[in-house]
Each structure stands twice: as structure tokens, then as C-alpha cells.
Design an enzyme around this catalytic site. Structure first.
Site, mmCIF file in Angstrom:
data_model
loop_
_atom_site.group_PDB
_atom_site.id
_atom_site.type_symbol
_atom_site.label_atom_id
_atom_site.label_comp_id
_atom_site.label_asym_id
_atom_site.label_seq_id
_atom_site.Cartn_x
_atom_site.Cartn_y
_atom_site.Cartn_z
ATOM 1 N N ARG A 80 -22.282 -2.135 7.512
ATOM 2 C CA ARG A 80 -20.932 -1.710 7.863
ATOM 3 C C ARG A 80 -19.999 -2.894 8.073
ATOM 4 N NH1 ARG A 80 -20.882 -0.122 12.718
ATOM 5 N NH2 ARG A 80 -22.494 1.471 12.530
ATOM 6 N N TYR A 134 6.508 4.850 1.464
ATOM 7 C CA TYR A 134 5.553 5.675 0.714
ATOM 8 C C TYR A 134 5.338 6.967 1.511
ATOM 9 C CZ TYR A 134 0.956 6.550 -1.542
ATOM 10 O OH TYR A 134 -0.109 7.067 -2.216
ATOM 11 N N ASP A 206 4.156 -2.902 3.454
ATOM 12 C CA ASP A 206 3.383 -2.390 2.326
ATOM 13 C C ASP A 206 3.860 -3.175 1.106
ATOM 14 O OD1 ASP A 206 2.444 -0.991 0.101
ATOM 15 O OD2 ASP A 206 2.568 0.957 1.121
ATOM 16 N N LYS A 231 -4.019 -0.164 -6.994
ATOM 17 C CA LYS A 231 -2.985 -0.360 -8.010
ATOM 18 C C LYS A 231 -3.232 -1.651 -8.793
ATOM 19 C CE LYS A 231 -1.544 3.380 -6.114
ATOM 20 N NZ LYS A 231 -0.540 3.480 -5.079
HETATM 21 C C1 LIG Z 1 -0.588 4.249 -3.893
HETATM 22 C C2 LIG Z 1 0.117 3.605 -2.776
HETATM 23 C C3 LIG Z 1 -0.485 3.486 -1.527
HETATM 24 C C4 LIG Z 1 -1.791 4.128 -1.190
HETATM 25 O O1 LIG Z 1 -2.871 3.679 -1.885
HETATM 26 P P1 LIG Z 1 -4.163 4.610 -2.092
HETATM 27 O O2 LIG Z 1 -5.202 3.646 -2.469
HETATM 28 O O3 LIG Z 1 -3.795 5.612 -3.135
HETATM 29 O O4 LIG Z 1 -4.458 5.256 -0.758
HETATM 30 C C5 LIG Z 1 0.198 2.823 -0.538
HETATM 31 N N1 LIG Z 1 1.416 2.312 -0.757
HETATM 32 C C6 LIG Z 1 2.034 2.407 -1.938
HETATM 33 C C7 LIG Z 1 3.377 1.811 -2.102
HETATM 34 C C8 LIG Z 1 1.411 3.061 -2.993
HETATM 35 O O5 LIG Z 1 2.053 3.200 -4.148
#
Ligand SMILES: *Cc1c(COP(=O)(O)O)cnc(C)c1O
Length: 420
Positions: A80, A134, A206, A231
Site C-alpha cells: 500500500r 472541472y 488543477d 490525460k
Molecule cells: C479528466 C480531468 C480530471 C479527472 O481525472 P480522472 O482521472 O478522469 O479522474 C481532473 N481535472 C481535469 C481538468 C480533467 O479534465
């Protein structure tokens, strides 16, 4: 086995971290290639092997007792807490985030946002959230965090002058995002983060769109830089992961909270993410170039009211993007002129090379419709002065296909949109 917790050849293999130590000025594109490739984690091979492990076997009860003491990253203790595959990825991400002491990995981008917010907030605190956040961040702030006694307040990220007045003596943290999800506002992050610091609040960002290769969030004043690795870092639409990088003391707080929550990522996914990372600089560069060409083409189309692409001169936020960012990516939006829902659906449905689906940053192009108005509470959508725009939005994630083919696909879709 217990006496040799890492790769048996580890000590004899020249470590790439030596290059790191002798030259601190390596360029980011070099650091995405060299980061995390420590001999004690990778052994004699190039990429970190997949360490599938829950249990560390000890030689004796005395060794077991001893193991508890050196329970830091980089010493295998229990699954973990991660293993060399995850540490190599985290280390590589730290390498490309100037100012970070370390990086914590999470099972998704949303988990990274939740984990980071839980590391900084306590009941009674106020969290300021940018109005262009988001959508799941927004829901988390008004849902989960509310249940834990945190009050979320939303602010207009483009109103710098009004920002100081949004703080109160309970404001503990500010959640930023730039460009905004879907609507792509580029915010003056250095100004917002400086105000937050001045007010004694922690700033989190973010930074999924630019990644640390396009925007060095900590260097621009933020305390915690979050990415959805799903992403750009993964880059192949085949994994879910998130990260949060920070200097101390926040890095330790993030790590402790993640361990308390039981957050761990699989070594298979960590190896895939590390593989994706190695080509990220190249993919971002291509995505930026292709997106800019397509955005320029769209901005000359009569069917398009407005293109929301930070890299496009004349697009909202372009000046700040040019000032603060060192790169872009393939994700941008545009608004249709004089279209209704049915026409927009005809456009998207007619696309053949663009998949219809969420997420972005993969090698394949994607398109989705969006209508952000219901998710706004502190700033109008569409913004004042954009009157006349019906603001029916489409977001494109431009992949690695030939741009000529993508333009032909879009052209065909516009023709289908006009037909009734
Ligand atoms: C997709 C996304 C997330 C979340 O990511 P996941 O891996 O799908 O949980 C967070 N912030 C932004 C700007 C995103 O486009």
C-alpha cells in the site's frame, strides 16, 4: 529475498540520477526522459519493471521490527505504500515540477483532487473554488466536503480586483484551474496565488491541461500542483491515475493523507504511465501545433461564433497564456453561431475521425458538446459582451492524426450540420 528488497544488480548499474546531480539545469524535455530512472529501481533495464507486490518477506521478527523504522518511500515495506514501479513514476513527475519535494500518486485525477483537498482542509474551513472548475471538483466541494463541514464558495477567476474580498477569516484553501475546464479561461494564476498566500490560504491548482511541461505551477506561486495523469501523461486512453506534487510541508501532508485513505495505484498502471511520460513532451508539441492550425481554421468559419483556444492569438486569455505558459496541448473549445441543439448534434454525429467521448489527451481525437451555464454561480456564462452568442459549445481533443484529415472531417460535419 528479505535482505535485498530492491533489484539485485542495483548497486552495480550506473544511475541516471548522477546526471541529475551533476547538471541541475537539464531542460524539461530531457527530464521527462531521465526522470525516475534510478538504478536501484530499474536495475539494468531502461523502464521500471512491474513490481507486483503486497507483501515484503522479512528474514526474522527482528528484521520485521527494523522494517517499521525505515518506512519511507524508496524502502519497500508493504504494497500500500508503493514499490519501485510507483516510486520511479512519482520521482519522474517530481523531476518535471520545479519546486516540488515529492509527488503522490492517486488512482484517478478526481482522487488526486479529493486527496489533496482532504490534506489541507478541516471542518469549519472555507474553500474558495474557481467558477471554471472541472465539474466533479465542483460537486466534490458542494457534496462530499460539505458533509465533512467544509464550506465551498465560488469566485470569478477573471476578477482579480474582487478576489481579496472573497476571503474571510475561515478561508483555508483556494482551488484553481487554468485554462478552465470546457470554457478555457486562462487565469492570472500568479496574481491569484499571491493574494491567497497573502491571506494565509493554501493554493491548489488543477494543472491537467498544461501539465508541468507547459505551466510550472509551483514556480508561479501555487502550493500544490495536481494533474489527472489519465490525460497527457498516460496519453493512450488506457489508464486512470492522478498526481499531486508539492514542496514541504505539503508533500508530507499529501503523503500521510493518501496513506490514511489507502490510496495506491497498481504497478501495471504506473509502468504504463511512466511509458507515456517519456513521449509526453513530443505529444504535447504536436497537439499544440495541430490544435492551433485547426483553431485558426475554425475561427474563419461562418458557423463558428468564437474559438476558445489559449494558443490562438486573439482568443480570450491568449496574452496571459503567452506570458506564463511554455506550451499548450490539443484540447480547446469553440462556440457555434446560430445553431440549436439538433444542429450541434448533427455536426458531432457526422464526425468520423473524432470519437464522441469524455476524457482527452490520448492519441485519438475526440469531440463532446458542452453547456456550462448550469455549473456557474460566480461568473456569467457566456461572459458579458458576448451577447448574441447562444454559447452552444463543442470541445475538441486533437489527437495525432494528420491535421489535413481532421480538417476534412470537420468540413464534412459542417456540411451535415447545415442539412436538415
Ligand atoms: C479528466 C480531468 C480530471 C479527472 O481525472 P480522472 O482521472 O478522469 O479522474 C481532473 N481535472 C481535469 C481538468 C480533467 O479534465
Amino acid at each position: 529475498m528479505g535482505r535485498r528488497p530492491h533489484h539485485p544488480q542495483g548497486n552495480r548499474v550506473r544511475s541516471l540520477t548522477m546526471a541529475k546531480q551533476t547538471n541541475r539545469n537539464l531542460k524539461p524535455a530531457t527530464r521527462v526522459v531521465t526522470g525516475g530512472r534510478r538504478a536501484e529501481w530499474t536495475g539494468a533495464v531502461v523502464s521500471p519493471p512491474v513490481w507486483r507486490a503486497s507483501t515484503h518477506l522479512y528474514e526474522s521478527t527482528a528484521a520485521l521490527e527494523q522494517g517499521k523504522k525505515g518506512n519511507a518511500d524508496g524502502r519497500f515495506f508493504y504494497g500500500r505504500r508503493g514499490a519501485p514501479t510507483q516510486w520511479a513514476l512519482a520521482d519522474a513527475l517530481t523531476e518535471i515540477e520545479p519546486g516540488a519535494a515529492g509527488t503522490v500518486l492517486y488512482p484517478s485525477g478526481v482522487a488526486a483532487i479529493a486527496g489533496a483537498l482532504m490534506a489541507v482542509l478541516k471542518p469549519g474551513d472555507v474553500l474558495l473554488v474557481t467558477d471554471n472548475a472541472y465539474d466533479p471538483t465542483r460537486s466534490m466541494a458542494t457534496g462530499l466536503l460539505k458533509r465533512f463541514g467544509v464550506e465551498a464558495r465560488f469566485f470569478d477567476p477573471l476578477d482579480i480586483d474582487g478576489f481579496p474580498d472573497t476571503f474571510c477569516d475561515r478561508t483555508r484553501a483556494v482551488m484553481l484551474e487554468s485554462p478552465g475546464s470546457l470554457t478555457m479561461e486562462v487565469c492570472d494564476i500568479p496574481a491569484l496565488a499571491a493574494i491567497a498566500r497573502d491571506k494565509g490560504a493554501v493554493s491548489l491548482i488543477d494543472n491537467t491541461w498544461a501539465s508541468s511541461l507547459g505551466f510550472t505551477a509551483l514556480e508561479h506561486g501555487c502550493d500544490i500542483a495536481i494533474m489527472a495523469l489519465t490525460k497527457h501523461v498516460g496519453g493512450h486512453s488506457d489508464l486512470m491515475m492522478g498526481s499531486a506534487s508539492a514542496a514541504e510541508p505539503w508533500h508530507s501532508r499529501l503523503r500521510q493523507t493518501a496513506q490514511a485513505l489507502g490510496h495506491v495505484v497498481s504497478p501495471d498502471d504506473a509502468a504504463l504511465a511512466a511509458r507515456g511520460l517519456r513521449t509526453m513532451a513530443l505529444r504535447l508539441k504536436q497537439g499544440t501545433e495541430s490544435a492551433l492550425r485547426i483553431a485558426t481554421w475554425l475561427s474563419a468559419r461562418p458557423e463558428v461564433a468564437r474559438v476558445l483556444c489559449p494558443m490562438l492569438p486573439g482568443s480570450p486569455g491568449h496574452a496571459i497564456w503567452e506570458r506564463d505558459f511554455t506550451g499548450g496541448c490539443g484540447l480547446f473549445s469553440f462556440l457555434l453561431a446560430d445553431a440549436d441543439d439538433a444542429a450541434r448534434a448533427r455536426f458531432i454525429d457526422a464526425l468520423e475521425l473524432f470519437g464522441i467521448g469524455y476524457s482527452w489527451g490520448g492519441f485519438e481525437s475526440l469531440a463532446i458538446p458542452f453547456d456550462p451555464a448550469p455549473n456557474r454561480s460566480a461568473s456569467p456564462w457566456p461572459p458579458a459582451g458576448w451577447a448574441g452568442d447562444k454559447a452552444l459549445g463543442i470541445r475538441l481533443s486533437i489527437g495525432l492524426e494528420d491535421t489535413d484529415d481532421l480538417l476534412a472531417d470537420l468540413e464534412r460535419a459542417f456540411a451535415a450540420m447545415e442539412k436538415r
